[in-house]
Design a protein around this motif. Structure first.
Motif: not given
Ligand SMILES: Cc1ncc(C[n+]2csc(CCOP(=O)(O)OP(=O)(O)O)c2C)c(N)n1
Lengths: 185, 608
Positions: B58, B366, B391, B434-436, B466
């Motif tokens: 962000e 997962h 997730c 991965d996104s985190t 996801s």
């Molecule tokens: C600061 C912040 N931004 C966004 C979110 C919303 N959010 C929760 S989990 C997540 C990312 C999930 O992606 P990843 O780490 O790839 O795991 P996946 O769900 O694909 O297993 C996001 C964007 C949050 N909780 N806090």
């Protein structure tokens, strides 16, 4: 007074789909409408619920307790979950496959005056596509005396949101639902 | 008849408003309830004329939008309330420099909360960084306010926040649309060091300017159409802030009661003149606002200044609960108790129904990663598994109970590091998606590597963000518009930091994955296992036609329940003395066949 509808079911039942159809039917009929959707865990088969408020006197898309006129649900428990939203004289329609768990049905019967239990699987058995259940449900719902939207408008709205190749079977399912005898238990 | 009137969710309405305002840049990091804002900007604009992106986090999203604004281009930046925590450092200084092209932030609060780890109130962020905050009460206002916010932003040269909740974001309204505007494109950054080079000598001046802007905006708000005092010839009044206006109106309708209602949609700064008007017509005032009692506090101060004799009621007086999202019942209850009326809702019983506990999807990689991790960890004397957001935190629920803690984005590695730094003897494992990882895990990993911390990091890479609806991230390979972009290679990235133990594993191949994890746990130092497998919700849509004939079945089950208790795929269930596989749910990943200790789960093809 406004007309308040609750639709409930599990992820994949088509709750959100039907709420969109009914909301656009209301728009096409020229009445005010708003709709609240809760589909937090829909993808994982969790509870899904939609509230639709038709008329110009309501404000929040979320229906206050004890003010819903109609509840229809694709699953007995998901119907029972929202009884506190109903008016005393509200109409309730629940889908249930035959071979029902009688305890759940008995509970519903004891708490609701106007209850219809329908077996959508049976109604659409001549169509080889379980995904048309929600079209049959809509066909059934529009026959209720209290339902405020015109059936032709609902059907048009339904067919409009579907891809061309799905329109035929859903039209058929809608008609089967419309003709299904109301089966009071 | 319905010319230009469409049914839209609040998020769709906002996206449309942004295009009507002629934005040139849109940025976001996904988060409920506002993930669909950027998505719909892409849909409506077909990515023509608007540069739309899912940013790495962000803070980045806001900085990219602010840069565009400096260059004179209108920019929209959307994120959930927690995202603004991450971007707050930037916002507070962007407020000082001011903007050029309009800069509007769409922030989604989650008062219940339904999909967040905390329920922070974005109005405090607006107060802290001294930027105006608007709160639409329906879909039409949501769209119109975007246009108004851009005007406001350019008139006063400040960023503007539009605060919404899931109730607006996800509900459907009838919205009258306007014409989309061609994005303004003549970008130029005009140098102005006194403004853009924020150093102590000029920030004092910028601070002063910002304070002056705030005063002017307050006066502007008082004269604006945003707020409306609806007089009803009553002595009792209600200050209804933002979306709560709807609950107030519904409650008054149901109760058949009269009250003057101030619909307050400019929630920072709250215009004092408007509050004065409310005070002058009221005996007692109930304040209804989502989350913190901010308007209530402000009203109390103004009331005292004016020698108001009546009562100010709300959250501070416990007439309205301070926790959870509001609704018409809560508001009706407060109105009744204040006016000595019987509450019609007090008798209503909420049916007690079992709560549906979310679980990882059938075939979710997962689950396999957790299965492998815990198979290895169970053999140790003790361990701590720190999870992260995504997730995979659903794995905290029984029966997996796979993680012991889960805080905010990217915190797993830092918290795990802290345990080790404190001297905790058990093995510490951090689990991160991965996104985190890209969002903020990478900085934590750098910190841990630099300080030579002994811990294991499991990166659960499923190619997407996801949890929030499969948005692309830097490892995915395409952008918000579906265009091919560079892929950031996690393996090269991690190795380049000097991590000595890196293994990549496929969570669908249990034996090999177990070997990689075992090695990592035994390694002295920082070890990384990169579990890579596409999200099952995506991969099941691409099932190979040949695989359609494949089927997993159970034959000779001894009911040891190992698969049900430690793997718990939702496609597995017990019926008539045997484990069965729901062919409807099964995505044919074949992992349960590797889990069964008695080889009772078999892969069959059509011949069967
Ligand atoms: C600061 C912040 N931004 C966004 C979110 C919303 N959010 C929760 S989990 C997540 C990312 C999930 O992606 P990843 O780490 O790839 O795991 P996946 O769900 O694909 O297993 C996001 C964007 C949050 N909780 N806090």
């Amino acid at each position: 007074m406004d007309y308040n509808i609750i639709i409930s079911g599990l992820g994949g039942d088509g709750v959100i789909f039907l709420s969109k159809v009914i909301t656009s039917a209301a728009l096409n009929q020229g009445v005010e409408v708003k709709c609240y959707q809760n589909h937090g865990h829909a993808k994982r088969g969790g509870s899904v619920v939609a509230h639709i408020r038709i008329g110009k006197n309501s404000f929040s898309p979320m229906i206050p307790f004890a003010t819903a006129d109609l509840l229809f649900s694709f699953e007995i428990n998901e119907g029972a979950r929202y009884l506190h939203f109903l008016k005393d004289e509200a109409m309730v329609v629940v889908h249930h496959d035959r071979g029902a768990d009688s305890a759940q049905i008995a509970h519903l019967k004891s708490s609701i005056n106007n209850l219809s239990i329908i077996d959508l699987t049976d109604i659409i058995k001549s169509i080889d596509d379980p995904n048309t259940r929600n079209s049959a449900m809509l066909g059934f719902i529009i026959t209720l005396d209290c339902f405020p939207l015109k059936s032709s408008i609902c059907k048009d709205a339904l067919l409009m949101v579907l891809p061309k190749e799905k329109r035929g079977i859903n039209d058929a399912a809608f008609e089967l639902g419309r003709r299904a005898k109301r089966q009071k238990i | 008849m319905n010319l230009g009137r469409k049914i839209l969710t609040g998020n769709e309405a906002i996206a449309h408003g942004a295009l009507e305002a002629g934005i040139g840049v849109a940025t976001s990091y996904p988060g409920t309830p506002v993930s669909e804002v950027l998505k719909n900007i892409c849909v409506y604009s077909k990515c023509v004329g608007v540069r739309a992106e899912w940013s790495v986090n962000e803070k980045m999203a806001l900085e990219v939008a602010a840069g565009a604004s400096y260059a004179g281009v209108r920019a929209l930046c959307s994120m959930k309330h927690l995202g603004l925590n991450t971007a707050l450092d930037s916002l507070s200084v962007i407020a000082y420099t001011g903007v050029n092209g309009g800069l509007v932030l769409i922030i989604g609060d989650d008062p219940e909360p339904t999909s967040s780890q905390t329920a922070v109130d974005t109005r405090y962020h607006a107060i802290l960084s001294k930027v105006p905050c608007l709160e639409p009460a329906n879909g039409q206002e949501a769209k119109d306010f975007v246009l108004e916010a851009f005007e406001l932003s350019e008139k006063f040269k400040v960023p503007v926040i539009i605060r919404i909740t899931p109730m607006i974001a996800h509900s459907i309204f009838i919205v009258k649309l306007g014409k989309k505007l061609k994005p303004f494109r003549n970008p130029k950054f005009i140098k102005d060091p006194d403004r853009y080079v924020c150093m102590p000598h000029n920030t004092k001046m910028l601070h002063d300017q910002l304070n002056q802007k705030e005063e002017k905006i307050s006066v502007f708000f008082a004269a604006s159409k945003f707020n409306k005092l609806e007089l009803d010839n009553a002595k009792f009044s209600i200050l209804a802030s933002g979306f709560s206006y709807n609950y107030v109106k519904d409650a008054l309708n149901i109760l058949g009661l009269k009250a003057n209602v101030l619909k307050l949609l400019t929630t920072n700064p709250i215009p004092e003149q408007t509050i004065n008007k409310l005070i002058s017509v009221s005996e007692n005032i109930l304040v209804v606002e989502e989350l913190e009692p901010i308007a209530e506090g402000f009203l109390s101060v103004v009331a005292q200044k004016r020698g108001f004799k009546g009562k100010i009621l709300g959250k501070l007086t416990k007439h309205i609960p301070r926790v959870g999202e509001l609704n018409a019942q809560i508001v009706a209850g407060a109105i009744c108790s204040i006016n000595g009326k019987k509450n019609p809702f007090s008798k209503i019983k909420i049916p007690k129904m079992p709560r549906t506990v979310p679980s990882l999807c059938a075939g979710c990689p997962h689950r396999s990663s957790y299965y492998v991790l815990h198979k290895v960890l169970r053999k140790l004397k003790g361990y701590n598994a720190i999870g992260d957001r995504g997730c995979y935190n659903v794995g905290a629920h029984p029966p997996l109970r796979a993680i012991d803690a889960c805080l905010c984005m990217g915190a797993s590695i830092g918290i795990g590091y802290g345990l080790v730094a404190a001297g905790v003897k058990e093995k510490t494992v951090a689990v991160i998606g991965d996104s985190t990882f890209f969002h903020s895990g990478i900085t934590a990993l750098i910190n841990a590597v630099q300080h030579g911390i002994n811990m294991t990091v499991l990166i659960l890479d499923n190619d997407y963000t996801s949890m929030t609806g499969h948005q692309p991230n830097p490892g995915t390979g395409f952008d918000a518009c579906g265009r091919k972009v560079n892929i950031i290679n996690i393996e090269k990235l991690v190795k380049s930091l000097g991590v000595k133990y890196y293994r990549r594993a496929d969570p669908y191949s249990l034996k090999a994955a177990e070997k990689a994890v075992k090695g990592a746990i035994e390694f002295k130092g920082l070890s990384v296992v990169h579990m890579k497998r596409e999200c099952a919700l995506v991969s099941q849509k691409k099932i190979n036609p040949q695989d359609k004939d494949i089927k997993y079945i159970v034959k000779g089950c001894r009911l040891c329940m190992h698969c049900i208790n430690t793997f718990a795929c939702p496609a597995l269930y017990v019926e008539n003395g045997t484990v069965k596989i729901s062919q409807w749910k099964c995505i044919k990943c074949g992992v349960c066949a590797q889990v069964c200790p008695f080889d009772a789960i078999k892969r069959m093809n059509k011949a069967w």
